[in-house]
Design a protein around this motif. Structure first.
Motif, PDB file in Angstrom:
ATOM      1  N   PRO A 204       0.820  -1.215   0.000  1.00  0.00           N
ATOM      2  CA  PRO A 204       0.000   0.000   0.000  1.00  0.00           C
ATOM      3  C   PRO A 204       0.850   1.259   0.000  1.00  0.00           C
ATOM      4  N   PRO A 205       0.456   2.278  -0.740  1.00  0.00           N
ATOM      5  CA  PRO A 205       1.213   3.528  -0.734  1.00  0.00           C
ATOM      6  C   PRO A 205       1.338   4.108   0.674  1.00  0.00           C
ATOM      7  N   ASN A 206       2.567   4.459   1.044  1.00  0.00           N
ATOM      8  CA  ASN A 206       2.850   5.163   2.308  1.00  0.00           C
ATOM      9  C   ASN A 206       2.437   4.383   3.551  1.00  0.00           C
ATOM     10  N   ASN A 207       2.358   3.056   3.426  1.00  0.00           N
ATOM     11  CA  ASN A 207       2.025   2.178   4.541  1.00  0.00           C
ATOM     12  C   ASN A 207       2.894   0.931   4.463  1.00  0.00           C
ATOM     13  N   PRO A 208       3.067   0.207   5.563  1.00  0.00           N
ATOM     14  CA  PRO A 208       3.901  -0.997   5.534  1.00  0.00           C
ATOM     15  C   PRO A 208       3.338  -2.071   4.606  1.00  0.00           C
ATOM     16  N   VAL A 209       4.209  -2.891   4.099  1.00  0.00           N
ATOM     17  CA  VAL A 209       3.802  -4.014   3.252  1.00  0.00           C
ATOM     18  C   VAL A 209       2.796  -4.883   4.014  1.00  0.00           C
ATOM     19  N   GLY A 210       1.686  -5.196   3.357  1.00  0.00           N
ATOM     20  CA  GLY A 210       0.673  -6.079   3.946  1.00  0.00           C
ATOM     21  C   GLY A 210      -0.264  -5.407   4.919  1.00  0.00           C
ATOM     22  N   ALA A 211      -0.067  -4.120   5.181  1.00  0.00           N
ATOM     23  CA  ALA A 211      -0.932  -3.427   6.142  1.00  0.00           C
ATOM     24  C   ALA A 211      -2.333  -3.254   5.583  1.00  0.00           C
ATOM     25  N   SER A 212      -3.308  -3.225   6.483  1.00  0.00           N
ATOM     26  CA  SER A 212      -4.693  -2.967   6.093  1.00  0.00           C
ATOM     27  C   SER A 212      -5.481  -2.561   7.324  1.00  0.00           C
ATOM     28  N   ASP A 213      -6.280  -1.512   7.193  1.00  0.00           N
ATOM     29  CA  ASP A 213      -7.107  -1.074   8.310  1.00  0.00           C
ATOM     30  C   ASP A 213      -8.439  -1.808   8.380  1.00  0.00           C
TER      31      ASP A 213
ATOM     32  N   GLY B  79      -6.713  -1.222   1.240  1.00  0.00           N
ATOM     33  CA  GLY B  79      -6.457  -1.214   2.676  1.00  0.00           C
ATOM     34  C   GLY B  79      -7.255  -0.276   3.537  1.00  0.00           C
ATOM     35  N   HIS B  80      -8.016   0.632   2.944  1.00  0.00           N
ATOM     36  CA  HIS B  80      -8.938   1.492   3.680  1.00  0.00           C
ATOM     37  C   HIS B  80      -8.234   2.322   4.753  1.00  0.00           C
ATOM     38  N   PHE B  81      -7.218   3.070   4.330  1.00  0.00           N
ATOM     39  CA  PHE B  81      -6.445   3.874   5.269  1.00  0.00           C
ATOM     40  C   PHE B  81      -7.052   5.276   5.387  1.00  0.00           C
ATOM     41  N   CYS B  82      -7.499   5.608   6.583  1.00  0.00           N
ATOM     42  CA  CYS B  82      -8.211   6.877   6.773  1.00  0.00           C
ATOM     43  C   CYS B  82      -7.505   7.861   7.688  1.00  0.00           C
ATOM     44  N   GLY B  83      -6.417   7.466   8.322  1.00  0.00           N
ATOM     45  CA  GLY B  83      -5.750   8.364   9.252  1.00  0.00           C
ATOM     46  C   GLY B  83      -4.242   8.260   9.168  1.00  0.00           C
ATOM     47  N   GLY B  84      -3.571   9.219   9.780  1.00  0.00           N
ATOM     48  CA  GLY B  84      -2.121   9.192   9.839  1.00  0.00           C
ATOM     49  C   GLY B  84      -1.461   9.602   8.538  1.00  0.00           C
ATOM     50  N   SER B  85      -0.150   9.415   8.494  1.00  0.00           N
ATOM     51  CA  SER B  85       0.623   9.851   7.324  1.00  0.00           C
ATOM     52  C   SER B  85       0.295   9.036   6.079  1.00  0.00           C
ATOM     53  N   GLY B  86      -0.245   7.829   6.264  1.00  0.00           N
ATOM     54  CA  GLY B  86      -0.567   6.982   5.122  1.00  0.00           C
ATOM     55  C   GLY B  86      -1.999   7.078   4.656  1.00  0.00           C
ATOM     56  N   SER B  87      -2.746   8.044   5.172  1.00  0.00           N
ATOM     57  CA  SER B  87      -4.155   8.201   4.805  1.00  0.00           C
ATOM     58  C   SER B  87      -4.329   8.399   3.305  1.00  0.00           C
ATOM     59  N   VAL B  88      -5.391   7.828   2.764  1.00  0.00           N
ATOM     60  CA  VAL B  88      -5.690   8.018   1.341  1.00  0.00           C
ATOM     61  C   VAL B  88      -5.933   9.489   1.026  1.00  0.00           C
ATOM     62  N   GLY B  89      -6.277  10.267   2.044  1.00  0.00           N
ATOM     63  CA  GLY B  89      -6.476  11.692   1.827  1.00  0.00           C
ATOM     64  C   GLY B  89      -5.210  12.424   1.449  1.00  0.00           C
ATOM     65  N   LYS B  90      -4.058  11.773   1.630  1.00  0.00           N
ATOM     66  CA  LYS B  90      -2.767  12.385   1.308  1.00  0.00           C
ATOM     67  C   LYS B  90      -2.111  11.737   0.092  1.00  0.00           C
ATOM     68  N   TRP B  91      -2.790  10.810  -0.530  1.00  0.00           N
ATOM     69  CA  TRP B  91      -2.188  10.112  -1.669  1.00  0.00           C
ATOM     70  C   TRP B  91      -2.110  11.007  -2.905  1.00  0.00           C
ATOM     71  N   THR B  92      -1.094  10.764  -3.709  1.00  0.00           N
ATOM     72  CA  THR B  92      -0.917  11.450  -4.985  1.00  0.00           C
ATOM     73  C   THR B  92      -1.629  10.664  -6.084  1.00  0.00           C
ATOM     74  N   PRO B  93      -1.789  11.262  -7.273  1.00  0.00           N
ATOM     75  CA  PRO B  93      -2.335  10.485  -8.394  1.00  0.00           C
ATOM     76  C   PRO B  93      -1.546   9.203  -8.661  1.00  0.00           C
ATOM     77  N   GLU B  94      -0.227   9.276  -8.464  1.00  0.00           N
ATOM     78  CA  GLU B  94       0.596   8.073  -8.676  1.00  0.00           C
ATOM     79  C   GLU B  94       0.307   7.012  -7.617  1.00  0.00           C
ATOM     80  N   ASP B  95       0.063   7.451  -6.386  1.00  0.00           N
ATOM     81  CA  ASP B  95      -0.321   6.501  -5.335  1.00  0.00           C
ATOM     82  C   ASP B  95      -1.624   5.802  -5.689  1.00  0.00           C
ATOM     83  N   TRP B  96      -2.579   6.582  -6.177  1.00  0.00           N
ATOM     84  CA  TRP B  96      -3.865   5.987  -6.552  1.00  0.00           C
ATOM     85  C   TRP B  96      -3.692   4.982  -7.699  1.00  0.00           C
ATOM     86  N   GLN B  97      -2.800   5.305  -8.635  1.00  0.00           N
ATOM     87  CA  GLN B  97      -2.561   4.364  -9.733  1.00  0.00           C
ATOM     88  C   GLN B  97      -2.037   3.036  -9.199  1.00  0.00           C
TER      89      GLN B  97
END
Length: 415
Positions: A140-149, A181-199
């Motif tokens: 997941p972008p900006n989150n540990p490998v295998g992480a999921s909320d 992974g449904h990341f909603c908080g912290g530095s890895g939140s989807v709210g902070k993802w770039t277009p490349e992260d979304w890709q």
């Protein structure tokens, strides 16, 4: 708003589901009867064909998916509104995550939809088709490998989800994406993802759907009967975050809509970034001076203050209030501007399952009304795409609860 998949499950259990006649997807009368999946040597990298007593299908990749031709049970091709014609009342019921987690809710609502001729959108979380033993495949972008909320499903629930998604598509419903992974908080939140992260996130979601056979090792299930790369045309982001940076990527991929905006109004939609912006909407909330977002969790948050297990003595009143809110939003649009109503849900049993009961009662209360069309987001986008832009512009001038001046017979005449 959060997704509490696999958490706080109370109320209707498997035994209760069976007692209600809900036997799961792909059961004795389902699409999997007597049709085992392809053997490993039938699905090489170049695809192949298999004829299991049905029309020929073209396997894709490892045989996780297949091209089976046009989707069944689709409405007639949409046509433009005619001068003086009353617009249909569109209602879209949609589901975030769309996993069958063992509570019988996925098959319950497939049956309800079939009973009332409804189309729905299922925003599938890609991780729901990835076994936890293979979680290191998810980066997941900006989150540990295998992480999921939202966690991973048990293998048996991955199997059941596959069966339900297959049945849903064959019943005519849309399979969108709720990403992974449904990341909603912290530095890895989807709210902070770039277009490349979304890709990256989208590529991985598609990979988990199109390679489930390799990742799970299941050989006795039929392929999903669609080419997901072509099928996927829209989404809802986790917690309704990150839409601005998602849209450029979605447009590049050729998607047609997004349903990630929070706090939309009951008005006719516009396009953002080249996609139809189909937001969750504010709707009446009986007993309050404010409105509530048209999603089960948002009603819950206002009733039991963000906990999924309030006092059971409140359940009957809360169930009635939730039902009345959905029907109030429907009535306001149906009797005035005919703006579409978008309702978001989760296959969860929060507060004793009252929100699932409310959604069912609301759908039943809408389904038999004149001009009502219970459709998927993609089907609604199909209708929007063939309308005269000037007609849509005039429809957009009507605010929530505002009726057309002079009635529909004159309002759209001469546009």
């Amino acid at each position: 708003m959060r997704d509490f998949s696999r958490r706080g499950a109370i109320g209707l259990g498997l035994g209760a589901a069976a007692a209600m006649g809900i036997t799961g997807c792909g059961s004795a009368d389902g699409p999997d009867q007597g049709n085992p999946g392809p053997k490993k040597n039938e699905a090489g990298a170049g695809g192949g064909t298999v004829k299991p007593g049905k029309p020929e299908v073209r396997l894709i990749g490892d045989g996780s998916t297949a091209d089976t031709g046009p989707q069944p049970h689709q409405p007639p091709a949409p046509v433009p509104l005619q001068p003086g014609e009353t617009p249909p009342q569109f209602v879209v019921f949609s589901w975030d995550g769309a996993g069958e987690i063992g509570n019988g809710l996925f098959p319950r609502f497939l049956k309800l939809a079939k009973d009332h001729g409804a189309g729905m959108t299922f925003f599938l979380s890609g991780l729901y088709l990835l076994p936890e033993s293979k979680k290191d495949l998810y980066r997941p972008p900006n989150n540990p490998v295998g992480a999921s909320d939202i966690g991973y499903l048990k293998d048996e629930n991955v199997r059941n989800t596959l069966k339900c998604v297959r049945e849903a598509w064959l019943d005519g419903h849309e399979i969108g994406t709720h990403f992974n992974g449904h990341f909603c908080g912290g530095s890895g939140s989807v709210g902070k993802w770039t277009p490349e992260d979304w890709q990256s996130e989208i590529d991985q979601a598609v990979s988990f759907v199109t390679n489930w056979r390799t990742n799970t090792g299941f050989t006795d299930l039929e392929p999903l009967p669609f080419d997901y790369r072509k099928e996927l045309t829209g989404s809802r982001t986790p917690c309704l975050l990150g839409q601005d940076n998602l849209l450029p990527t979605a447009q590049k991929l050729g998607w047609r809509y997004d349903s990630s905006s929070p706090g939309g109004l009951q008005q006719w939609p516009v396009k953002r970034g080249g996609l139809w912006d189909l937001p969750l909407q504010s709707m009446p909330f009986p007993g309050h001076s404010f409105e509530v977002l048209s999603m089960d969790y948002n009603i819950l948050a206002n009733q039991s203050k963000n906990t999924t297990r309030g006092a059971p003595s409140n359940y009957p009143a809360w169930r009635s209030q939730a039902t009345a809110s959905y029907l109030g939003g429907f009535k306001r649009a149906y009797e005035t501007n005919r703006a579409p109503l978008f309702i978001g849900n989760h296959f969860e049993e929060w507060n004793g399952g009252i929100y699932m009961d409310a959604v069912e009662e609301a759908l039943k209360g809408m389904a038999d009304k004149k001009d009502v069309r219970l459709v998927s987001f993609r089907q609604f986008a199909d209708w929007l795409d063939v309308q005269n832009p000037k007609v849509l512009d005039k429809l957009r001038t009507l605010g929530p609860g505002q009726s057309p001046t002079g009635g529909w017979a004159t309002y759209l005449t001469g546009v």
